[in-house]
Design a protein around this motif. Structure first.
Motif, PDB file in Angstrom:
ATOM      1  N   ASP A 420       1.271 -13.771  10.054  1.00 42.79           N
ATOM      2  CA  ASP A 420       2.314 -12.913  10.478  1.00 42.79           C
ATOM      3  C   ASP A 420       3.639 -13.823  10.328  1.00 42.79           C
ATOM      4  N   ASP A 421       4.903 -13.512   9.951  1.00 42.80           N
ATOM      5  CA  ASP A 421       6.000 -13.789   9.691  1.00 42.80           C
ATOM      6  C   ASP A 421       6.803 -13.231  10.642  1.00 42.80           C
ATOM      7  N   GLY A 425       8.338  -9.823   9.353  1.00 42.77           N
ATOM      8  CA  GLY A 425       7.235  -8.654   9.259  1.00 42.77           C
ATOM      9  C   GLY A 425       7.182  -7.795  10.089  1.00 42.77           C
ATOM     10  N   ARG A 426       7.989  -8.000  11.357  1.00 47.39           N
ATOM     11  CA  ARG A 426       8.252  -6.952  12.272  1.00 47.39           C
ATOM     12  C   ARG A 426       9.048  -5.560  11.605  1.00 47.39           C
ATOM     13  N   ARG A 457       1.497  -7.580   8.966  1.00 47.68           N
ATOM     14  CA  ARG A 457       2.267  -6.955   7.733  1.00 47.68           C
ATOM     15  C   ARG A 457       2.886  -7.971   6.782  1.00 47.68           C
ATOM     16  N   ARG A 458       2.444  -8.313   5.475  1.00 46.09           N
ATOM     17  CA  ARG A 458       3.017  -9.255   4.727  1.00 46.09           C
ATOM     18  C   ARG A 458       3.771  -8.826   3.795  1.00 46.09           C
ATOM     19  N   SER A 476       8.157   2.912   3.875  1.00 47.37           N
ATOM     20  CA  SER A 476       7.222   1.719   3.007  1.00 47.37           C
ATOM     21  C   SER A 476       5.793   1.847   3.218  1.00 47.37           C
ATOM     22  N   TRP A 477       5.190   1.097   2.531  1.00 49.90           N
ATOM     23  CA  TRP A 477       3.490   0.857   2.822  1.00 49.90           C
ATOM     24  C   TRP A 477       3.262  -0.542   2.653  1.00 49.90           C
ATOM     25  N   HIS A 478       2.205  -0.773   3.179  1.00 49.27           N
ATOM     26  CA  HIS A 478       1.539  -2.241   3.057  1.00 49.27           C
ATOM     27  C   HIS A 478      -0.131  -2.225   3.215  1.00 49.27           C
TER      28      HIS A 478
END
Length: 629
Positions: A420-421, A425-426, A457-458, A476-478
């Motif tokens: 996670d970044d 990523g938030r 989430r990347r 969005s989607w991930h």
């Protein structure tokens, strides 16, 4: 907190919001430079500021100190028409001679050579600041340098043209070097080729709405203002190139139409993206727009934003007792740093002083300050190109950014690589809260749990964004990534929609392809126990009863210890999870459970009926569509 150097008296007549004038900007620039130069080497080529060294090493850090403060001095002197009461240029002239005397030698003064970004790249970054400062001050510094020093400086700078930058905004560093060389009659086919290359890449990175991606990917952050707009627009302005200025200045104007809303009423920029220790550099685009005339903001509103941002950090401990900009946000904070951060890194904040290129008598300084956009009215603004949704509330002066498009994942990187970044990523960021530190529970995060491991989430795939009167949405989607755990689950994906209305955030998530036994968690805003803020999260559909609270003992850039609300639920196959979140510093709102009167949900979407006569909001999937009536 007190500022460790003297400032002029406040002027609340011309600056009713901040009290600060152009004289304050000059005083701050002089104070920062005075403090930094106490740490210069004998020849003045390096400023070895105290603190942990960066990965590039001490000598590179010393060059960084010289180059980044030189940029502040350049804006300070050029904006004053060459008036240099503290003799800053004399010091930098001495440093230029010392630093290039034996370039590359491992001694105490010489500058490290510029090499490829993955070998010895940091000097390339600093070459842009050296070149830009030289260009700004050419009539008073460059033209008075000994011819031998000029030749040595050019020799050092030209290595920036001949080596490989990092695949992002770094290509604008040799562009800036080439622009300086051409401006002093030292251009050639090499400088022309470097400049064409950078502008060609910039075209490919432009996504619309005034936003550039920082390279080939979807990294949208403050680098738009303090790099991707700054270098080409300022270059065109200094060169008097009306054609380039029309193109890139027009994009800056469009950028500021949304970015002007991204400062809180307290002056804070959004705490979002990397390199946040540059702090008030976030206002550079606003100042540049005022200087060049390419801005939708009035001069009074522009000064409100730039002075508000500068004062915000100086009033909150960004300076050490010695007057240095420390590594952090307010005080020291490791969580906002990157591996490339060193003791001189914060001085990219010097870019904010581009505002000083507006001379005495310019409307930026003579117009009466006006309220910032967030102080005028509640607003919701969708930015479809970067996939961002901005939500600003006048009552508490907080701006929130809902992230459905910026991820800082390069196209060649595996989607499942890395952890996670927190900076990208938030799902939401604000001007009053920071992301929780790595190792703590992530704030504003939707996670799928499989086999005891929670996802991050990347790579973020935008699904659209839009706004109406007082409301807006982004989607969005991930694919959930299980860092250090099982491989990605085939077919597993999360589709996310945020709808902002007033202070409320309707958050809708659809999980597709979850295996048996999968669980989901969702967190809200992270706040401290003594902050005058309310962070709440209420489940409307698809959640276990009640919301819990989870701790973040390492806190955020704003507080040393934080907590946040959390929801949990079950997800198998296809499931829908609807919640209502709020972050507010204003009185009210009441309990989130009372904010809606009815919730209808199934596998295709959800419909929410608002209590206060605000109508109903419908979120549909396959494809994503959001309506409010």
């Amino acid at each position: 907190m007190s500022i460790p150097f003297e400032l002029p008296s406040e002027d609340r007549a011309s600056s009713p919001c901040t009290g600060w004038t152009r004289a304050h900007w000059e005083a701050v620039a002089d104070g920062l430079l005075t403090a930094a130069w106490r740490w210069s080497t004998p020849g003045g080529a390096l400023l070895d500021l105290p603190g942990r060294p960066s990965r590039s090493g001490v000598r590179s850090d010393g060059l960084e100190g010289f180059a980044r403060t030189f940029l502040a001095a350049g804006f300070r002197v050029a904006g004053a028409g060459g008036d240099d009461p503290h003799n800053w240029l004399e010091r930098y002239a001495r440093g230029l001679a010392s630093g290039t005397r034996s370039p590359g030698r491992d001694d105490t003064e010489s500058w490290p050579l510029i090499r490829d970004h993955d070998v010895q790249g940091q000097p390339m970054v600093e070459s842009a600041s050296v070149a830009l400062a030289l260009r700004l001050t050419a009539p008073w510094l460059w033209k008075r340098l000994d011819a031998g020093v000029q030749d040595r400086v050019e020799e050092w700078l030209r290595d920036a043209l001949r080596h490989v930058p990092a695949p992002n905004n770094w290509y604008l560093f040799p562009y800036t070097v080439a622009g300086f060389l051409e401006s002093v009659g030292r251009g050639d086919a090499e400088t022309a080729a470097v400049r064409r290359r950078a502008l060609d890449l910039l075209e490919g990175w432009y996504r619309g709405d005034g936003w550039y991606a920082d390279g080939d990917g979807r990294a949208f952050d403050h680098y738009n203002g303090w790099a991707l707009h700054l270098y080409p627009v300022l270059d065109a302005h200094l060169a008097g190139d009306t054609g380039l200025l029309a193109r890139y200045g027009g994009r800056l104007r469009e950028h500021l139409d949304g970015f002007g809303l991204m400062f809180g009423a307290d002056g804070a920029p959004l705490h979002f993206g990397r390199s946040l220790t540059y702090r008030f550099a976030a206002s550079a685009a606003v100042g540049l727009g005022a200087v060049t005339g390419h801005t939708p903001l009035t001069p009074g509103a522009s000064r409100r934003l730039v002075s508000g941002s500068l004062r915000h950090f100086l009033d909150r401990g960004a300076l050490t007792g010695d007057g240095l900009l420390g590594l952090g946000w307010y005080g020291p904070n490791e969580a906002v740093l990157q591996s490339y951060s060193g003791p001189s890194s914060p001085y990219w904040a010097s870019k904010a002083f581009v505002a000083l290129l507006a001379p005495v008598g310019h409307p930026l300084w003579t117009a009466t300050e006006e309220p910032a956009p967030v102080e005028e009215a509640d607003r919701v603004l969708a930015l479809p190109a970067p996939g961002l949704l901005v939500q600003a509330t006048r009552g508490d002066g907080i701006v929130r950014l809902h992230n459905h498009g910026s991820d800082h994942v390069r196209p060649h990187e595996a989607e499942a690589a890395g952890a996670d970044d927190p900076h990208y990523g938030r799902q939401a960021y604000s001007t009053r809260t920071g992301p929780t530190a790595p190792g703590n529970t992530a704030d504003n995060h939707f996670s799928v749990e499989v086999a005891g491991r929670r996802s991050v989430r990347r790579r973020i795939h935008p699904l659209g964004a839009g706004h109406g009167d007082g409301w807006g949405w982004a989607a969005s989607w991930h694919r959930p990534v299980f860092a250090g755990g099982p491989p990605m689950v085939p077919g597993l994906r999360v589709e996310s929609v945020t709808v902002a209305r007033g202070p409320y955030e309707l958050r809708v998530h659809r999980v597709v392809g979850a295996p048996p036994g999968a669980r989901v968690t969702h967190t809200g805003w992270a706040t401290g126990p003594e902050e005058p803020l309310v962070s709440a999260l209420h489940g409307l559909h698809g959640w276990d009863p009640g919301a819990g609270t989870v701790r973040a003992p390492q806190g955020t850039a704003y507080v040393p210890w934080a907590s946040m609300p959390r929801l949990t639920g079950t997800a198998e196959g296809t499931s829908l999870h609807v919640s209502l979140a709020v972050l507010t510093g204003a009185p009210g709102p009441g309990p989130l459970a009372e904010a809606v009167t009815d919730v209808l949900a199934d596998g295709t979407g959800a419909e929410v009926v608002w209590t206060d006569g605000g109508g109903r909001t419908r979120v549909s999937f396959d494809p994503v569509r959001v309506t409010h009536e």
